[in-house]
Design a protein around this motif. Structure first.
Motif, PDB file in Angstrom:
ATOM      1  N   VAL A  15     -39.002  -5.143 -34.763  1.00  0.00           N
ATOM      2  CA  VAL A  15     -40.108  -4.293 -34.332  1.00  0.00           C
ATOM      3  C   VAL A  15     -41.213  -5.127 -33.723  1.00  0.00           C
ATOM      4  O   VAL A  15     -41.820  -4.766 -32.716  1.00  0.00           O
ATOM      5  CB  VAL A  15     -40.651  -3.481 -35.530  1.00  0.00           C
ATOM      6  CG1 VAL A  15     -41.907  -2.728 -35.122  1.00  0.00           C
ATOM      7  CG2 VAL A  15     -39.588  -2.507 -36.007  1.00  0.00           C
ATOM      8  N   LEU A  19     -42.938  -4.831 -30.023  1.00  0.00           N
ATOM      9  CA  LEU A  19     -44.364  -4.799 -29.730  1.00  0.00           C
ATOM     10  C   LEU A  19     -44.719  -5.827 -28.665  1.00  0.00           C
ATOM     11  O   LEU A  19     -45.515  -5.551 -27.765  1.00  0.00           O
ATOM     12  CB  LEU A  19     -45.154  -5.097 -31.008  1.00  0.00           C
ATOM     13  CG  LEU A  19     -45.122  -4.000 -32.085  1.00  0.00           C
ATOM     14  CD1 LEU A  19     -45.743  -4.515 -33.360  1.00  0.00           C
ATOM     15  CD2 LEU A  19     -45.834  -2.755 -31.608  1.00  0.00           C
ATOM     16  N   ALA A 158     -50.455  -3.569 -34.843  1.00  0.00           N
ATOM     17  CA  ALA A 158     -50.201  -2.360 -34.059  1.00  0.00           C
ATOM     18  C   ALA A 158     -51.525  -1.698 -33.667  1.00  0.00           C
ATOM     19  O   ALA A 158     -52.508  -1.754 -34.411  1.00  0.00           O
ATOM     20  CB  ALA A 158     -49.360  -1.377 -34.867  1.00  0.00           C
ATOM     21  N   TYR A 167     -49.141   5.249 -31.538  1.00  0.00           N
ATOM     22  CA  TYR A 167     -47.855   4.565 -31.410  1.00  0.00           C
ATOM     23  C   TYR A 167     -47.232   4.442 -32.797  1.00  0.00           C
ATOM     24  O   TYR A 167     -47.926   4.238 -33.787  1.00  0.00           O
ATOM     25  CB  TYR A 167     -48.035   3.168 -30.815  1.00  0.00           C
ATOM     26  CG  TYR A 167     -48.496   3.164 -29.382  1.00  0.00           C
ATOM     27  CD1 TYR A 167     -47.574   3.247 -28.337  1.00  0.00           C
ATOM     28  CD2 TYR A 167     -49.854   3.084 -29.069  1.00  0.00           C
ATOM     29  CE1 TYR A 167     -47.994   3.245 -27.013  1.00  0.00           C
ATOM     30  CE2 TYR A 167     -50.284   3.077 -27.749  1.00  0.00           C
ATOM     31  CZ  TYR A 167     -49.347   3.160 -26.727  1.00  0.00           C
ATOM     32  OH  TYR A 167     -49.772   3.158 -25.423  1.00  0.00           O
ATOM     33  N   SER A 169     -43.768   2.581 -34.848  1.00  0.00           N
ATOM     34  CA  SER A 169     -42.594   1.709 -34.846  1.00  0.00           C
ATOM     35  C   SER A 169     -41.583   2.270 -35.840  1.00  0.00           C
ATOM     36  O   SER A 169     -41.914   2.461 -37.019  1.00  0.00           O
ATOM     37  CB  SER A 169     -42.987   0.284 -35.233  1.00  0.00           C
ATOM     38  OG  SER A 169     -43.866  -0.271 -34.281  1.00  0.00           O
ATOM     39  N   TYR A 192     -40.099   1.957 -30.447  1.00  0.00           N
ATOM     40  CA  TYR A 192     -41.564   1.940 -30.416  1.00  0.00           C
ATOM     41  C   TYR A 192     -41.981   3.167 -29.615  1.00  0.00           C
ATOM     42  O   TYR A 192     -41.746   3.250 -28.411  1.00  0.00           O
ATOM     43  CB  TYR A 192     -42.055   0.650 -29.757  1.00  0.00           C
ATOM     44  CG  TYR A 192     -43.547   0.456 -29.847  1.00  0.00           C
ATOM     45  CD1 TYR A 192     -44.190   0.340 -31.077  1.00  0.00           C
ATOM     46  CD2 TYR A 192     -44.316   0.355 -28.687  1.00  0.00           C
ATOM     47  CE1 TYR A 192     -45.555   0.146 -31.156  1.00  0.00           C
ATOM     48  CE2 TYR A 192     -45.685   0.161 -28.765  1.00  0.00           C
ATOM     49  CZ  TYR A 192     -46.297   0.056 -29.993  1.00  0.00           C
ATOM     50  OH  TYR A 192     -47.655  -0.136 -30.070  1.00  0.00           O
TER      51      TYR A 192
END
Length: 236
Positions: A15, A19, A158, A167, A169, A192
């Motif tokens: 993840v 990002l 994040a 957003y 994940s 994402y």
């Protein structure tokens, strides 16, 4: 189709990689999406009207679902909860039934209730230039359906939710279940997801998603071959 291996490296590291990719690139279309396609790229907040390729042989839509169809049917989803909407989207988009579905896109179309109008229109007009792939063909051979579990990853770096933008994940881990008793690995990926809403109190909707497929574990033959190579090297 290879059986499921360990989840090492599948989760937070993946993840975080997503990002990093999204930071420098526009979000890609989901799974199916997307999972599965890279032609739906945002340009200035709007989807491109020009395809990145010329479709060769559009894949036909699947058959209407019968009473024995094994696809997820989320009930009431809290539209004011971005996480709930994102997870419901993923559950539906990666819930295939190859007895009825021709390709993963059939599941994408079942998830349009969770899309923005722009995204839903783009998915309805989408045409694939190729077949669904070897993995899908293996599932179809067994008339398999996929069952996935979806979890949300909280990242320290994040972006915080804004009033109209969020957003999420997600980790998607799936199993394929054949009607002949066969079982195998289903969809495994990190997503994402970008969600938007028109104003506070309005429902969150998925506007785009960037997807990274999880690396498949090596097959027993590959493992044996690697072991033999290591032994030979040691002997020398």
């Amino acid at each position: 189709m290879r059986t499921r291996g360990t989840r090492a490296g599948f989760g937070r590291r993946s993840v975080t990689g997503v990002l990093a990719v999204v930071t420098g690139l526009a979000l890609l279309s989901g799974c199916g999406l997307p999972d599965h396609r890279k032609n739906d790229v945002e340009q200035g907040g709007q989807a491109s009207n020009e395809p990145s390729f010329t479709p060769k042989a559009p894949v036909s839509h699947g058959k209407p679902l019968g009473p024995d169809a094994q696809v997820p049917t989320p009930g009431v989803v809290d539209d004011n909860d971005a996480t709930a909407v994102a997870k419901a989207w993923a559950e539906v988009v990666y819930g295939y039934d190859t007895k009825y579905d021709t390709s993963p896109h059939d599941a994408v179309l079942r998830a349009t209730r969770f899309f923005t109008e722009r995204k839903a229109a783009a998915e309805r007009s989408y045409q694939s230039a190729s077949g669904p792939g070897d993995g899908w063909n293996t599932w179809a051979k067994h008339q398999a359906w996929t069952k996935v579990t979806v979890s949300s990853e909280l990242e320290d770096d994040a972006p915080r939710d804004a009033e109209q933008l969020a957003y999420r994940s997600l980790i998607v881990d799936g199993t394929a279940i054949g009607r002949d008793g066969w079982t195998g690995t289903g969809p495994r990926l990190n997503a994402y997801v970008k969600l938007v809403r028109s104003s506070v109190g309005k429902p969150w909707r998925v506007d785009d998603a960037s997807v990274v497929e999880a690396a498949a574990p090596p097959s027993p033959q590959q493992s044996s071959s690697s072991s033999s190579s290591s032994s030979d090297s040691s002997a020398q």
